[in-house]
Design a protein around this motif. Structure first.
Motif, PDB file in Angstrom:
ATOM      1  N   ALA A 113       0.845  -1.351   0.144  1.00  8.96           N
ATOM      2  CA  ALA A 113      -0.039   0.068  -0.073  1.00  8.96           C
ATOM      3  C   ALA A 113       0.905   1.132   0.057  1.00  8.96           C
ATOM      4  CB  ALA A 113      -0.906   0.185   1.109  1.00  8.96           C
ATOM      5  N   PHE A 114       1.789   1.281   1.091  1.00  6.78           N
ATOM      6  CA  PHE A 114       2.675   2.361   0.826  1.00  6.78           C
ATOM      7  C   PHE A 114       3.598   2.484  -0.222  1.00  6.78           C
ATOM      8  CE2 PHE A 114       2.033   2.330   5.600  1.00  6.78           C
ATOM      9  CZ  PHE A 114       1.362   3.746   5.580  1.00  6.78           C
ATOM     10  N   LEU A 115       4.046   1.358  -0.933  1.00  4.41           N
ATOM     11  CA  LEU A 115       4.549   1.517  -1.932  1.00  4.41           C
ATOM     12  C   LEU A 115       3.980   2.038  -3.233  1.00  4.41           C
ATOM     13  CD1 LEU A 115       6.906  -1.794  -2.061  1.00  4.41           C
ATOM     14  CD2 LEU A 115       7.566   0.411  -1.941  1.00  4.41           C
ATOM     15  N   SER A 116       2.664   1.862  -3.331  1.00  4.01           N
ATOM     16  CA  SER A 116       1.733   2.073  -4.332  1.00  4.01           C
ATOM     17  C   SER A 116       1.100   3.613  -4.153  1.00  4.01           C
ATOM     18  CB  SER A 116       0.621   1.427  -4.490  1.00  4.01           C
ATOM     19  OG  SER A 116       1.191  -0.044  -4.509  1.00  4.01           O
ATOM     20  N   THR A 117       1.373   4.183  -3.062  1.00  7.61           N
ATOM     21  CA  THR A 117       0.884   5.510  -2.840  1.00  7.61           C
ATOM     22  C   THR A 117       2.161   6.840  -2.931  1.00  7.61           C
ATOM     23  OG1 THR A 117      -0.603   4.637  -1.169  1.00  7.61           O
ATOM     24  CG2 THR A 117      -0.221   6.819  -1.156  1.00  7.61           C
ATOM     25  N   PRO A 118       1.703   7.845  -3.615  1.00  9.93           N
ATOM     26  CA  PRO A 118       2.712   8.643  -3.878  1.00  9.93           C
ATOM     27  C   PRO A 118       2.793   9.348  -2.417  1.00  9.93           C
ATOM     28  CG  PRO A 118       1.041   9.023  -5.504  1.00  9.93           C
ATOM     29  CD  PRO A 118       0.367   8.070  -4.490  1.00  9.93           C
ATOM     30  N   SER A 119       4.379   9.717  -2.217  1.00 14.90           N
ATOM     31  CA  SER A 119       4.550  10.239  -0.966  1.00 14.90           C
ATOM     32  C   SER A 119       4.060  11.630  -0.600  1.00 14.90           C
ATOM     33  CB  SER A 119       6.123  10.394  -1.152  1.00 14.90           C
ATOM     34  OG  SER A 119       6.827   8.954  -1.203  1.00 14.90           O
ATOM     35  N   PHE A 120       3.734  12.321  -1.905  1.00 14.43           N
ATOM     36  CA  PHE A 120       3.213  13.765  -1.383  1.00 14.43           C
ATOM     37  C   PHE A 120       1.825  13.583  -0.997  1.00 14.43           C
ATOM     38  CE2 PHE A 120       2.049  13.064  -5.520  1.00 14.43           C
ATOM     39  CZ  PHE A 120       0.708  13.511  -5.983  1.00 14.43           C
ATOM     40  N   TRP A 121       0.987  12.665  -1.443  1.00 14.32           N
ATOM     41  CA  TRP A 121      -0.258  12.486  -0.977  1.00 14.32           C
ATOM     42  C   TRP A 121      -0.131  11.992   0.486  1.00 14.32           C
ATOM     43  CZ3 TRP A 121      -3.347   8.496   0.906  1.00 14.32           C
ATOM     44  CH2 TRP A 121      -4.679   8.541   0.879  1.00 14.32           C
ATOM     45  N   VAL A 122       0.842  10.905   0.797  1.00 18.42           N
ATOM     46  CA  VAL A 122       0.837  10.547   2.071  1.00 18.42           C
ATOM     47  C   VAL A 122       1.276  11.858   2.981  1.00 18.42           C
ATOM     48  CG1 VAL A 122       2.335   8.998   3.752  1.00 18.42           C
ATOM     49  CG2 VAL A 122       1.669   8.175   1.659  1.00 18.42           C
ATOM     50  N   GLY A 123       2.084  12.647   2.652  1.00 14.59           N
ATOM     51  CA  GLY A 123       2.452  13.711   3.604  1.00 14.59           C
ATOM     52  C   GLY A 123       1.488  14.673   3.572  1.00 14.59           C
ATOM     53  N   ILE A 124       0.540  14.814   2.788  1.00 14.40           N
ATOM     54  CA  ILE A 124      -0.634  15.591   2.734  1.00 14.40           C
ATOM     55  C   ILE A 124      -1.700  15.121   3.603  1.00 14.40           C
ATOM     56  CG2 ILE A 124      -2.762  16.866   1.644  1.00 14.40           C
ATOM     57  CD1 ILE A 124      -1.008  16.877  -0.711  1.00 14.40           C
ATOM     58  N   LEU A 125      -2.036  13.911   3.820  1.00 13.04           N
ATOM     59  CA  LEU A 125      -2.543  13.198   4.667  1.00 13.04           C
ATOM     60  C   LEU A 125      -2.424  13.124   5.892  1.00 13.04           C
ATOM     61  CD1 LEU A 125      -5.275  11.351   4.808  1.00 13.04           C
ATOM     62  CD2 LEU A 125      -3.850   9.350   4.520  1.00 13.04           C
ATOM     63  N   LEU A 126      -1.012  12.973   6.283  1.00 10.37           N
ATOM     64  CA  LEU A 126      -0.392  12.960   7.514  1.00 10.37           C
ATOM     65  C   LEU A 126      -0.401  14.587   8.208  1.00 10.37           C
ATOM     66  CD1 LEU A 126       2.638  11.125   7.358  1.00 10.37           C
ATOM     67  CD2 LEU A 126       0.869  10.282   8.445  1.00 10.37           C
ATOM     68  N   LEU A 127      -0.493  15.382   7.506  1.00 13.24           N
ATOM     69  CA  LEU A 127      -0.679  17.066   7.956  1.00 13.24           C
ATOM     70  C   LEU A 127      -1.981  17.048   8.382  1.00 13.24           C
ATOM     71  CD1 LEU A 127       1.287  19.016   5.384  1.00 13.24           C
ATOM     72  CD2 LEU A 127       1.571  19.193   7.604  1.00 13.24           C
ATOM     73  N   ILE A 128      -2.914  16.483   7.703  1.00 17.36           N
ATOM     74  CA  ILE A 128      -4.280  16.743   7.942  1.00 17.36           C
ATOM     75  C   ILE A 128      -4.752  15.950   9.153  1.00 17.36           C
ATOM     76  CG2 ILE A 128      -6.647  16.311   7.176  1.00 17.36           C
ATOM     77  CD1 ILE A 128      -5.688  16.588   4.245  1.00 17.36           C
ATOM     78  N   VAL A 129      -4.306  14.731   9.122  1.00 12.37           N
ATOM     79  CA  VAL A 129      -4.551  13.853  10.405  1.00 12.37           C
ATOM     80  C   VAL A 129      -4.055  14.144  11.516  1.00 12.37           C
ATOM     81  CG1 VAL A 129      -4.971  11.509  11.481  1.00 12.37           C
ATOM     82  CG2 VAL A 129      -5.467  12.030   8.929  1.00 12.37           C
ATOM     83  N   LEU A 130      -2.605  14.118  11.534  1.00 12.85           N
ATOM     84  CA  LEU A 130      -1.820  14.279  12.758  1.00 12.85           C
ATOM     85  C   LEU A 130      -1.467  15.755  13.109  1.00 12.85           C
ATOM     86  CD1 LEU A 130       0.668  11.131  12.589  1.00 12.85           C
ATOM     87  CD2 LEU A 130      -1.533  11.528  13.547  1.00 12.85           C
ATOM     88  N   GLY A 131      -1.700  16.693  11.991  1.00 10.02           N
ATOM     89  CA  GLY A 131      -1.318  18.078  12.323  1.00 10.02           C
ATOM     90  C   GLY A 131      -2.461  19.213  12.462  1.00 10.02           C
ATOM     91  N   VAL A 132      -3.591  18.520  11.992  1.00 11.65           N
ATOM     92  CA  VAL A 132      -4.853  19.375  11.790  1.00 11.65           C
ATOM     93  C   VAL A 132      -6.072  18.808  12.753  1.00 11.65           C
ATOM     94  CG1 VAL A 132      -6.635  20.806  10.854  1.00 11.65           C
ATOM     95  CG2 VAL A 132      -4.433  20.442   9.811  1.00 11.65           C
ATOM     96  N   LEU A 175       8.249   6.097   5.479  1.00  6.72           N
ATOM     97  CA  LEU A 175       7.196   4.914   5.044  1.00  6.72           C
ATOM     98  C   LEU A 175       7.550   4.412   3.777  1.00  6.72           C
ATOM     99  CD1 LEU A 175       4.039   6.760   6.590  1.00  6.72           C
ATOM    100  CD2 LEU A 175       4.982   4.712   7.506  1.00  6.72           C
ATOM    101  N   HIS A 176       7.769   4.941   2.789  1.00  4.61           N
ATOM    102  CA  HIS A 176       8.154   4.349   1.622  1.00  4.61           C
ATOM    103  C   HIS A 176       9.369   3.606   1.655  1.00  4.61           C
ATOM    104  CE1 HIS A 176       7.824   4.036  -2.745  1.00  4.61           C
ATOM    105  NE2 HIS A 176       9.235   4.421  -3.155  1.00  4.61           N
ATOM    106  N   LEU A 177      10.137   4.050   2.113  1.00  2.00           N
ATOM    107  CA  LEU A 177      11.719   3.437   2.192  1.00  2.00           C
ATOM    108  C   LEU A 177      11.675   2.074   3.112  1.00  2.00           C
ATOM    109  CD1 LEU A 177      14.651   3.253   1.688  1.00  2.00           C
ATOM    110  CD2 LEU A 177      15.091   4.722   3.543  1.00  2.00           C
ATOM    111  N   ALA A 178      10.744   2.452   4.185  1.00  2.00           N
ATOM    112  CA  ALA A 178      10.663   1.180   5.029  1.00  2.00           C
ATOM    113  C   ALA A 178      10.108   0.224   4.378  1.00  2.00           C
ATOM    114  CB  ALA A 178       9.846   1.518   6.471  1.00  2.00           C
ATOM    115  N   SER A 179       9.106   0.452   3.654  1.00  2.00           N
ATOM    116  CA  SER A 179       8.156  -0.738   2.794  1.00  2.00           C
ATOM    117  C   SER A 179       9.292  -1.385   2.012  1.00  2.00           C
ATOM    118  CB  SER A 179       7.257  -0.168   2.015  1.00  2.00           C
ATOM    119  OG  SER A 179       6.361   0.726   2.895  1.00  2.00           O
ATOM    120  N   ILE A 180      10.262  -0.759   1.272  1.00  2.00           N
ATOM    121  CA  ILE A 180      11.110  -1.491   0.333  1.00  2.00           C
ATOM    122  C   ILE A 180      12.071  -2.375   1.221  1.00  2.00           C
ATOM    123  CG2 ILE A 180      13.153  -1.116  -1.146  1.00  2.00           C
ATOM    124  CD1 ILE A 180      11.503   1.408  -1.799  1.00  2.00           C
TER     125      ILE A 180
END
Length: 312
Positions: free
Chosen positions: A140-159, A189-194
């Motif tokens: 899942a993390f390998l298939s997801t763009p990093s910028f999208w993961v970053g935006i999601l983390l900003l919204i969830v864990l930042g806002v 997250l991407h690197l850890a998946s690899i």
């Protein structure tokens, strides 16, 4: 071949690589279609300003002379001045590079801390529900763009759940660990998946090897077998993969720093490209290229200590 000879040989091999990068970076301005000075200043620039910039950059001299001046200035730490801020590019680089290197190292550390236990659990619980869950998460993390993961983390864990700040870099080491956790986690997250998938396969292959079976038949402690005979051998290929992707972390900082508005060299590169600040683009491209070469060099050196069979 002893280690000193191997390291010296790898250093010598790096010289033509760095020289080739320097040549390509130098030619970057000259490969721009049209007059470089006009492209930098824009189509509305006056002939006087174009001539002034041409003389300032030395573009009116023969190409060989320009390259000699370029090398001489590099040797003195002079990379020119920014066309936008008028600040020496070398000073700008000294301010922005430490943040990018800290972020890449932070992300790599988080990736290793996640990958090693996950890979070990997944390998020991092979084909179980736990193993399948870990493998599904990594895909899942390998298939997801990093910028999208970053935006999601900003919204969830930042806002939504304000556990981490959405801006700033901190003033000291502990504050930087806190302020840069979300961007570092995004990259990790991407690197850890690899690394998890690679190390899992390595552990499974090593568990079936003869020396591990022999160690177990001798009655050695299972934890000792895992640490000394399994992980130590399985992690060699993963370390090589980590070295390759460390260069990806440095280059990937362009996207992550833009998403989190971090004033590192990646964010500076984007600003320089959009502002047609070619001296800055040229200097940062050279910096990225040398950093990648240094990472590969350090990876090979560490690899040679883990595997004595490695030679030039």
């Amino acid at each position: 071949m002893d280690k000193a000879s191997y390291i010296i040989g790898r250093l010598l091999q790096m010289i033509p690589t760095v020289f080739a990068i320097t040549v390509l970076v130098f030619l970057m301005v000259h490969l721009i279609p049209g007059d470089p000075a006009t492209i930098m200043l824009g189509l509305k620039a006056t002939p006087e300003k174009i001539e002034m910039l041409t003389q300032h950059l030395g573009l009116d001299k023969p190409l060989v002379v320009q390259f000699g001046i370029f090398l001489r200035n590099l040797a003195r730490g002079d990379m020119g001045d920014s066309l936008v801020s008028r600040m020496p590019v070398f000073e700008l680089l000294k301010r922005r590079l430490p943040l990018t290197l800290f972020l890449a190292g932070y992300a790599a550390t988080l990736a290793i801390l996640m990958a090693v236990p996950l890979a070990l659990i997944s390998a020991l619980k092979r084909d179980s529900l736990i193993d399948q869950t870990i493998r599904a998460i990594t895909v899942a993390f390998l298939s997801t763009p990093s910028f999208w993961v970053g935006i999601l983390l900003l919204i969830v864990l930042g806002v939504k759940i304000p556990l981490f700040p959405v801006g700033g870099i901190g003033e000291n080491f502990s504050q930087r660990l806190y302020y840069l956790f979300l961007p570092a986690l995004t990259m990790a997250l991407h690197l850890a998946s690899i690394l998890t998938r690679n190390l899992r396969d390595g552990i499974i292959a090593t568990l079936a090897s003869e020396h591990v079976v022999f160690a177990r038949t001798k009655g050695l402690n299972e934890r000792l077998v895992l640490l000394k005979h399994v992980i130590r051998n399985a992690i060699v290929s993963t370390l090589t993969l980590l070295g390759v992707y460390m260069s990806w972390l440095v280059g990937g900082s362009v996207i992550i720093e833009t998403v989190f508005a971090l004033p590192g060299v990646g964010w500076t590169m984007v600003q320089a490209i959009t502002g047609r600040d070619y001296p800055v683009v040229q200097a940062l491209t050279l910096t990225f290229g040398i950093l990648v070469s240094v990472v590969y060099l350090l990876t090979d050196i560490v690899y040679s200590f883990l595997d004595p069979r490695v030679t030039l």
